[in-house]
Motif scaffolding. Structure first.
Motif, PDB file in Angstrom:
ATOM      1  N   CYS A  17      -0.279   6.602  -2.681  1.00  0.00           N
ATOM      2  CA  CYS A  17       0.619   6.246  -1.585  1.00  0.00           C
ATOM      3  C   CYS A  17       1.060   7.458  -0.775  1.00  0.00           C
ATOM      4  O   CYS A  17       1.486   7.319   0.370  1.00  0.00           O
ATOM      5  CB  CYS A  17       1.834   5.470  -2.105  1.00  0.00           C
ATOM      6  SG  CYS A  17       2.850   6.360  -3.292  1.00  0.00           S
ATOM      7  N   LEU A  32       0.816  -1.214   0.000  1.00  0.00           N
ATOM      8  CA  LEU A  32       0.000   0.000   0.000  1.00  0.00           C
ATOM      9  C   LEU A  32       0.852   1.267   0.000  1.00  0.00           C
ATOM     10  O   LEU A  32       0.388   2.332  -0.430  1.00  0.00           O
ATOM     11  CB  LEU A  32      -0.939  -0.006   1.204  1.00  0.00           C
ATOM     12  CG  LEU A  32      -1.961  -1.156   1.217  1.00  0.00           C
ATOM     13  CD1 LEU A  32      -2.784  -1.127   2.490  1.00  0.00           C
ATOM     14  CD2 LEU A  32      -2.867  -1.089  -0.003  1.00  0.00           C
ATOM     15  N   LEU A  33       2.088   1.155   0.468  1.00  0.00           N
ATOM     16  CA  LEU A  33       2.994   2.306   0.465  1.00  0.00           C
ATOM     17  C   LEU A  33       3.813   2.393  -0.817  1.00  0.00           C
ATOM     18  O   LEU A  33       4.662   3.272  -0.960  1.00  0.00           O
ATOM     19  CB  LEU A  33       3.938   2.224   1.668  1.00  0.00           C
ATOM     20  CG  LEU A  33       3.285   2.440   3.043  1.00  0.00           C
ATOM     21  CD1 LEU A  33       4.246   2.044   4.149  1.00  0.00           C
ATOM     22  CD2 LEU A  33       2.863   3.895   3.214  1.00  0.00           C
ATOM     23  N   GLY A  34       3.564   1.492  -1.761  1.00  0.00           N
ATOM     24  CA  GLY A  34       4.254   1.528  -3.041  1.00  0.00           C
ATOM     25  C   GLY A  34       5.685   1.042  -2.998  1.00  0.00           C
ATOM     26  O   GLY A  34       6.505   1.414  -3.853  1.00  0.00           O
ATOM     27  N   VAL A  40      -1.213   7.645   2.176  1.00  0.00           N
ATOM     28  CA  VAL A  40      -1.246   6.443   3.024  1.00  0.00           C
ATOM     29  C   VAL A  40      -0.227   6.619   4.142  1.00  0.00           C
ATOM     30  O   VAL A  40       0.929   6.962   3.895  1.00  0.00           O
ATOM     31  CB  VAL A  40      -0.913   5.181   2.205  1.00  0.00           C
ATOM     32  CG1 VAL A  40      -0.876   3.951   3.121  1.00  0.00           C
ATOM     33  CG2 VAL A  40      -1.930   4.980   1.084  1.00  0.00           C
TER      34      VAL A  40
END
Length: 463
Positions: A59, A42-44, A62
């Motif tokens: 991101c 989810l944070l890339g 996030v």
């Protein structure tokens, strides 16, 4: 929105996962299952995956709050510490500077019981308070997707309830919540959407009824009883060696720059008088334990006698630490050397961070036995810093136990552990206590950790 189909990466696999915007999901998994790769996704941070569908939140909006992010802040605070170049002790960045300047009047600060701590340096905050501060920072900074890794760890009962209420309100205000949890008991009663992570694969349970989903989760956390035969072999022919008075602290108090860390408190522990300390976040529980371990410099200005040594009478810290086994958030944060898992356990014989002396073959075998008992023998040569937080914590517990110390000092020892490993650790502690091999002094917020072995209960207050 999160919409994923046929996702494949060396660290994480997902056949399907769909999460609506402004919803709340509990993602459960055991220690080492791969939950940390969900936040990396989810944070890339997971690059070059294969997939048929991949839609993720921006991101940049996030925010992750985890043990690792707390560790990163702590290490940065150490880097900018100016104690060596000023005449005053640097306690770290004031708490208020972590929050948006235009949100310092937010009612959430008071709800999180941090209003009176805004001028307090970060390193003076309790572990629970620092966690609440970073969650508050994420909320007030406008995150659209909040990932919380075991958010209720380190929090007292009141703070857990307050945080749960706030998070429920956030999920109703266009914020997506992803809770990575290691214990079923931590699932808020208002969450009914679940996913599981097992062997680096995420399983979406949203297609199941809530009853079916919870049944699937229960199966994942089925507990195998402690191998008491193995433990019996490890402790055979051992006996506790203690002075009569283990701890004698009279009317001690601790303050830093006019900020009270511990109100006047006494603590007396006799041999095998296993003692539990409870109290709200910021009440001074960890400070009291630091008076015992010698990690609080004001042990010399208070009436403190440990293992028969009165502090400030010419004794060395090693005269005392050789009798102690310690597990604490401070030790976990401080264990930043690059070494393997076996070395971490072996360092318990030397009371060191890392290993700088030769060890015997018998000591090595004893450390390997502990790795077997906690289920981490296969990771003996793995880099400590590359392991999950829960795996690291298990190793530090084995480090504290490896020499069968006279006094076992446990400050929130099960922090970061899944419920299976938490039960394992509590069973080991109980077995050792019943064999009278060590005296146990423990801090815990969890109601289910108030074990029958504790014959003395010290309750601290926040005032």
């Amino acid at each position: 929105m999160i919409d994923i189909e046929n996702y494949c990466h060396p660290k994480l696999k997902i056949e399907r996962w769909h999460v609506k915007t402004a919803s709340a999901v509990a993602v459960l998994g055991k220690n080492g299952a791969g939950k940390q790769f969900v936040d990396q996704l989810l944070l890339g941070k997971l690059t070059n995956p294969q997939y048929s569908t991949l839609r993720l939140p921006n991101c940049e909006q996030v925010v992750l709050v985890s043990f690792e992010t707390l560790q990163a802040v702590f290490e940065n605070e150490l880097k900018i510490d100016e104690t060596d170049i000023t005449d005053e002790i640097d306690f770290g960045t004031p708490a208020k500077e972590f929050l948006p300047a235009d949100k310092l009047q937010s009612p959430l600060i008071d709800i999180f019981h941090l209003s009176h701590r805004l001028e307090t340096g970060f390193r003076q905050l309790s572990t629970g308070e620092s966690r609440k501060l970073l969650i508050l920072k994420a909320i007030l900074s406008g995150a659209s997707c909040l990932i919380l890794d075991n958010p209720f760890d380190d929090l007292d009962t009141s703070s857990r309830a307050q945080l749960s209420t706030v998070l429920k309100q956030l999920s109703e205000q266009n914020i997506t919540l992803i809770m990575l949890l290691s214990n079923r008991q931590d699932i808020p009663d208002w969450i009914n959407t679940f996913a599981l992570v097992d062997h680096n694969t995420l399983h979406d349970l949203s297609g199941l009824s809530e009853e079916q989903a919870r049944s699937t989760i229960d199966t994942l956390f089925a507990f195998d009883a402690l191998d008491k035969t193995r433990l019996e072999k490890m402790i055979a022919n051992r006996s506790g060696q203690h002075t009569t008075q283990i701890v004698n602290i009279n009317n001690a108090s601790v303050s830093y720059a006019e900020i009270q860390a511990l109100a006047t408190t006494s603590l007396h522990i006799q041999t095998f008088q296993h003692t539990l300390i409870t109290g709200p976040n910021g009440s001074g529980k960890s400070t009291l334990l630091q008076l015992v371990t010698g990690d609080c410099p004001q042990c010399f200005s208070n009436d403190v006698t440990i293992m028969g040594f009165k502090r400030g009478s010419g004794e060395t810290i090693w005269d005392i630490k050789k009798h102690l086994g310690i597990v604490s958030p401070d030790i976990h944060r401080s264990y930043r050397v690059s070494c393997n898992a076996l070395t971490v356990v072996l360092s318990g014989f030397m009371d060191s961070i890392g290993l700088y002396k030769d060890i015997s073959q018998a000591q090595k075998q004893q450390a390997l036995d502990w790795l077997d008992l906690i289920g981490l023998r296969s990771l003996a040569n793995s880099n400590f810093k590359q392991l999950s937080f829960g795996e690291q914590r298990l190793l530090l517990i084995a480090r504290a136990l490896v020499k069968f110390p006279s006094l076992l000092v446990l400050d929130e020892p099960t922090q970061g552990l899944d419920e299976i490993n938490r039960r394992l650790v509590l069973d080991v502690i109980t077995s050792i206590a019943k064999k009278q091999l060590t005296t146990i002094l423990m801090v815990s917020h969890r109601e289910d950790e108030r074990l029958p072995i504790f014959t003395q209960h010290i309750q601290l207050s926040a005032d």
